[in-house]
Structure formats: C-alpha cells, structure tokens
Scaffold this active site. Structure first.
Site, PDB file in Angstrom:
ATOM      1  CG  ASP A  81      -2.139  -0.889   1.026  1.00 35.68           C
ATOM      2  OD1 ASP A  81      -2.058  -1.814   0.200  1.00 35.68           O
ATOM      3  OD2 ASP A  81      -3.168  -0.666   1.695  1.00 35.68           O
ATOM      4  CB  CYS A 122       1.601  -6.266   4.015  1.00 34.88           C
ATOM      5  SG  CYS A 122       3.304  -6.012   4.596  1.00 34.88           S
ATOM      6  CG  ASP A 123      -1.570  -2.423   4.743  1.00 33.28           C
ATOM      7  OD1 ASP A 123      -0.561  -2.832   5.338  1.00 33.28           O
ATOM      8  OD2 ASP A 123      -1.855  -1.225   4.666  1.00 33.28           O
ATOM      9  CE  LYS A 124      -6.354  -2.806   1.984  1.00 31.66           C
ATOM     10  NZ  LYS A 124      -5.121  -2.164   2.458  1.00 31.66           N
ATOM     11  CB  CYS A 195       5.120  -0.082   8.063  1.00 29.18           C
ATOM     12  SG  CYS A 195       5.595   0.039   6.325  1.00 29.18           S
ATOM     13  CD  GLU A 491      -4.425   2.385   3.030  1.00 34.91           C
ATOM     14  OE1 GLU A 491      -4.711   1.396   3.722  1.00 34.91           O
ATOM     15  OE2 GLU A 491      -3.256   2.781   2.841  1.00 34.91           O
ATOM     16  CB  SER A 517      -2.519   4.812   5.507  1.00 36.38           C
ATOM     17  OG  SER A 517      -1.436   4.206   6.157  1.00 36.38           O
TER      18      SER A 517
END
Length: 616
Positions: A81, A122-124, A195, A491, A517
């Site tokens: 992202d 990670c995010d998704k 992150c 985002e 985000s």
C-alpha cells in the site's frame, strides 16, 4: 466422523490418474493416508513485509512432514500500500483482498486440501487469507512475517525514532532540507517486515491473536528476530495436530468458525479499540464476520467502542512508540490480560493453541505468567542492523516494561483515555456511520466545527492542500472514493501527511467515503456510509457548508436543514445518468476494477461483494 477431504483425490482405484500426478509432486505410497496441508505463502519481492518469506513456507513444510502430514505450498499476491499510495495503484489495494481470498479458496478446494497454514503479513493479505479461512472452514493457523524494526536517524546530535509516515510528512515540509529528507528516507524502513507502527498490517496480525487463530506473539515478534522462527516451526507442528483432532477425533472446536465466534469478534474489536488500531481493521473484521456467518456489525463496534478504554498508544498516535515496544511490554497477550482484569474480555473462547483464551492468558500474560521462557520471549529486541533476512538476530532487552501506570501498555485505571482508540460517528452526512481513530486525534479537537472544502478525488485534494487552498478551520471533504465510487476505496495517507507538513494536523479535519492508512493520525474520518456513489449525503455537501464533529457524543452533522438536503438530493437525481458521479474527474478504470465496482458494497458492511447479484 468427517473424512479427510484429500481422500477425494488420493483414495480408490478411480483416482489412479490423480495419484500419478500427486506422485509427480514427490508424494510416495505412505503419504496418501496422511493429511494434506496447504501452505498459502505470500512471498513477493515488491513488499518489504513479504520479501523475507521465500524460504519460510518450506520451513513450515518440513515441520508438517515431521509431524506426520504432507505439505503443499502455493503463493498468492501481495500489494504494498505504501508503494501504491498516491497514484492509480491504490485503486487496486482493497480489491486485492478479495482476489487473495478467492485464490486461496480456489487452490485449497481445487486440490481438496485438509488444512491450511496462512503465511501473511501486510495490509490486505492477512484480511484476504482470513476471509478465505472462514469461508473454507477447515483447520487453519496464521503465522505472519512479523513487524519491521523501527527506523532511527541521527540528526543534530539526536537519535530520532521514525517510520514510513515521517518520510512522507518531511518530504512535503518546505522547512526540511534535502539532506534531512534524504537521511530520513534512508532510515525510515531499515529491515524486512510490516511497517513498524500500529498501522493496518500490524493491527490485523495482532487481531489474529485475539480471534484465536494465531500463536501468542504473532502480532509483535520482530521479523528479524530469531524467536520468530519458533512461531513458524510451531505453526507447522500445530496444524497437523489440529487436522488430526478434526478428522480423526471429530473435534469441531478446532475449526475457524468455531474459534472465530461472535464472542471472539467482540474480543478482536475490544483489542482494536484498546490498542488504537488502524481504522481499516473495522472494514476487514466486518468482511471476515460475513464470511464466518457471524452477525457482527457496525452497531457492535459502536457499542464496544463506548466502554473499552485506550490502553496503548503506538505510532502514528505517538512518535516514539512502535510495535517492538509493545512486544517488550508483553505483546497482545498483555493487552488482552488488562482487558480481562477490567472485565472486558470473553475468556472462554477456544484458540488454535489453548483450550480457552483465559487459559492462554494464564501462561502468556507477563503480569501473571511464571514461566521464565515467556519472559525471555518478550525480551526480544531490535537488532539495529539494516537487513532483509528473517531471524537474523537474537538481541534481548535487559528488562521488560511491566509499568502499567506509565508504560507502553496501561491498566484500565491508568488508561490513556477511558474512551477507546476508535469511534463510530453517525449523523445526516453518514447515516450508516463513519470511523475515526481517536487514539490519533488530539483531545483538543475531539469537538470541531469547520467549513467544508470539497474535492471529487484524492488527487484534487492533494493539489488543494499543497496549493494552500485549504486553511486552518477547514473540513476537507474527499468524496467518490468509496468502494464503488473510486472504485477501490483509496487510502488518504498523502492528504493527511500533507496537512501535517503544512502545520494543519491539529487545525483541520478530513472527511471521506474512502479510507485511511493505518499510518494516518489527526482528525481523519473515513468510511462515510452510504458512500457518494451509492446516494450518500456526502455527495450533497457544498463548499462553505458547516460540518460539526463531536467525538464524545459520537455525532457528525452537516449543518443544513432537512429541506435543503432534500432539495439537493432532488437536484442530483434530476441529473439522470450523471447523478451520483464525480464532476469533471478523469480517471482510467480498468475492466477488472469495473467488475469489482459492480459487485462491491459500502464500507459499513465491510465492502464485501453483493453475491445476491450472481446467485441463482
């Protein structure tokens, strides 16, 4: 007694052809009676949170085979992202969640696997795999790649902790020299891993612990630390045990839907509120609950957010605390332990590693644990050496952070606020709700009234912010960026970062039907539902309108009369085919994204597909 699913393709004379193909993958005579365990890896060289995962699937596979199973690894996609941020690439991020869920389902069902290990990060990717696991409902365990070490930069004789968001903010700050920006860029993301703050990836990996689908420490053990290898090895051994318990002992309590019950979802959102997790977690938990057949809604999130306190503040809410510091304070098990002592946790839910969550807390919460190995586990520290290699260091802190009055994790009596870290706001501009991460909002602006500055896209908003159209006291409204209107629900990290860089982080608010985000802080309100493209009132806001935000009372309102709103709605409907569409926006939308937009729903339901459109 349930039969092993894999017997469909491994047993009987008629499966000679399938067995021939299995043999070509390396299976031998004795393997056809064993459980076949799928390993869904998400290695990619595009994403720092996944760049170190290449060999870890085979690490898990060796443990599976040693425990009496057959391991078969496959890969799925992963979008970064941060790299996709601020341009057309971000349109693909949220839709990738559904593709990941589908790809895992396709591979597992096509090859009739018996159980599943999800190597996410990670995010998704974690949400997509979580949706797949709950959809498939076969024994599953999650083990993520782990968080990145926090960056540190030496500037003017000071050592400053930092992360990705600092690089974005400083790059747009005209007062920062090129030399300072360069130093931050080179130091912000020093290692492999997700992150380093309480951003979306780390939030979701922490929530898998609360849901009971991963091992203690999954959300907080650093990617670089040797202790993380233990989690991967244990996941491989544990999944074989779970598979045998289900298929050979008819123990359905090991299935994802039995573990991720309504009570477990309550625990997950309680943790989310207590730790000030990313607002994206709301979207993903709603989607996961839908796959699990659990009636868990925005109303439940609102209910829980009103009485669970904020016990932990991590970047971006504060600049000098990162996930590595949460681990030193006892990790997620210790936050859950504080919730338990406050009477805010469902203790009697099962997990993949313990009979109940309450039993697990007795061993893993450092405030009640007695095992030296547990204390040693949470002493795992950053190595301080840039690397893309997993498990490459074994540094330890000298002591744990057990200060529950002023430490990283607080008890209820010493909470950062008795109001939780997330809130659901309702009003005529968001009748089905919108989300704000209160942990990242200065309490001085929990009540805010300002004039609307309206933009039809993120790109226009960025131009307006950097072009100084936006001034102190404004409410920046970015619309037609929802799941359908974007499409893809971008985002808004760059708009919020640029507001900070102009010194407006505490002087402005931002409202959108898009999302933020996990790195966002400030008065940033997202997921406004219904979204503009689906007839939401956010589409009716005009420049100069007054918007009132009241976090303590969970209220957001457009200060115009019902009659005026009705007039504007009628005028919009009169546009015919042009109604509920952005004015003068040029955006290339691929066929893949158009297909996503055709089936997706609004954020208040998790932006899941409306499958009634395709059901017969």
């Amino acid at each position: 007694m349930p039969q092993y699913r894999s017997r469909t393709s491994t047993a009987g004379r008629n499966m000679a052809g399938a067995r021939a193909l299995w043999r070509a993958t390396g299976m031998k005579d004795g393997d056809f009676e064993k459980p076949i365990i799928a390993i869904a890896n998400s290695f990619t060289q595009f994403v720092p949170g996944h760049v170190h995962l290449k060999d870890l699937g085979q690490l898990v596979a060796r443990e599976i085979e040693a425990a009496g199973g057959v391991a078969k690894e496959f890969n799925t996609i992963a979008v970064d992202d941060g790299i996709a941020m601020g341009h057309g690439g971000m349109l693909y991020s949220l839709p990738s969640r559904d593709l990941i869920a589908d790809s895992v389902e396709y591979m597992v069902n096509a090859h009739t696997a018996d159980a599943l290990v999800c190597i996410s990060n990670c995010d998704k990717i974690t949400p997509g795999m979580l949706m797949a696991a709950l959809r498939l409902n076969i024994p599953t365990i999650f083990v993520s790649g782990g968080p990145m070490e926090a960056g540190k930069v030496k500037w003017e004789a000071k050592i400053i902790p930092l992360d990705l968001v600092d690089a974005m903010v400083k790059a747009a700050d005209k007062n920062c020299s090129d030399e300072e920006v360069d130093a931050i860029e080179r130091s912000a993301c020093p290692t492999c891993g997700s992150c380093s703050g309480m951003f979306t990836a780390n939030s979701m990996n922490c929530l898998t612990e609360a849901l009971g689908l991963s091992l203690p420490g999954n959300g907080t053990t650093l990617a670089t630390h040797a202790d993380r290898e233990k989690l991967f090895r244990e996941a491989g051994r544990r999944i074989v045990d779970l598979a045998k318990r289900y298929y050979e002992k008819d123990d359905a309590t090991v299935l994802p839907r039995a573990i991720a019950s309504f009570a477990a979802f309550e625990n997950a959102i309680s943790l989310d509120v207590a730790m000030g997790g990313s607002t994206n977690t709301v979207l993903h938990l709603l989607a996961a609950a839908k796959e699990a057949g659990v009636d868990f809604t925005m109303k439940d999130i609102d209910r829980i957010s009103r009485h669970v306190p904020c016990l932990c503040k991590v970047a971006p809410a504060v600049p000098d605390v990162h996930i590595e510091d949460v681990h030193r304070a006892g990790g997620i098990m210790s936050i859950l332990g504080e919730l338990d002592r406050a009477g805010l946790l469902n203790r009697d839910v099962p997990t993949v590693h313990s009979k109940t969550l309450g039993e697990a807390l007795g061993r893993w919460d450092i405030m009640q644990a007695h095992d030296k190995a547990v204390f040693d586990f949470f002493l795992a520290a950053p190595g301080g050496v840039p690397t893309q290699v997993a498990f490459s260091q074994n540094r330890r802190w000298n002591e744990l952070d057990m200060d529950r009055a002023k430490g990283v994790i607080r008890n209820k009596a010493n909470a950062f606020s008795q109001d939780g870290g997330l809130a659901v706001l309702y009003g005529n501009i968001a009748e089905k709700g919108c989300i704000v991460k209160t942990a990242g909002v200065d309490e001085s602006i929990w009540q805010f009234t300002g004039k609307a500055r309206v933009y039809e896209s993120q790109e226009d908003a960025v131009e307006g912010i950097l072009g100084e159209q936006v001034q102190a006291g404004d409410v920046v409204v970015i619309r037609y960026e929802g799941p359908k209107g974007g499409p893809g629900m971008q985002e808004m990290l760059y708009p919020t970062s640029y507001l900070k860089s102009r010194g407006l982080g505490k002087e402005c608010a931002l409202l959108t039907d898009g999302r933020f985000s996990g790195g966002t802080s400030g008065l940033s309100i997202g997921h406004a539902s219904p979204e503009a493209a689906m007839g939401g009132a956010i589409a009716l806001v005009e420049d100069g309108d007054t918007i009132e935000i009241d976090i303590p009372n969970r209220r957001i309102a457009l200060a115009v009369s019902d009659e005026e709103l009705a007039r504007r709605r009628a005028a919009m409907e009169a546009k015919g085919a042009a109604a509920w569409k952005p004015a003068n926006r040029e955006r290339v939308v691929s066929a893949a994204l158009q297909a996503y937009a055709a089936l997706t729903t609004s954020a208040d339901t998790g932006a899941v597909r409306d499958i009634t459109q395709v059901q017969r």
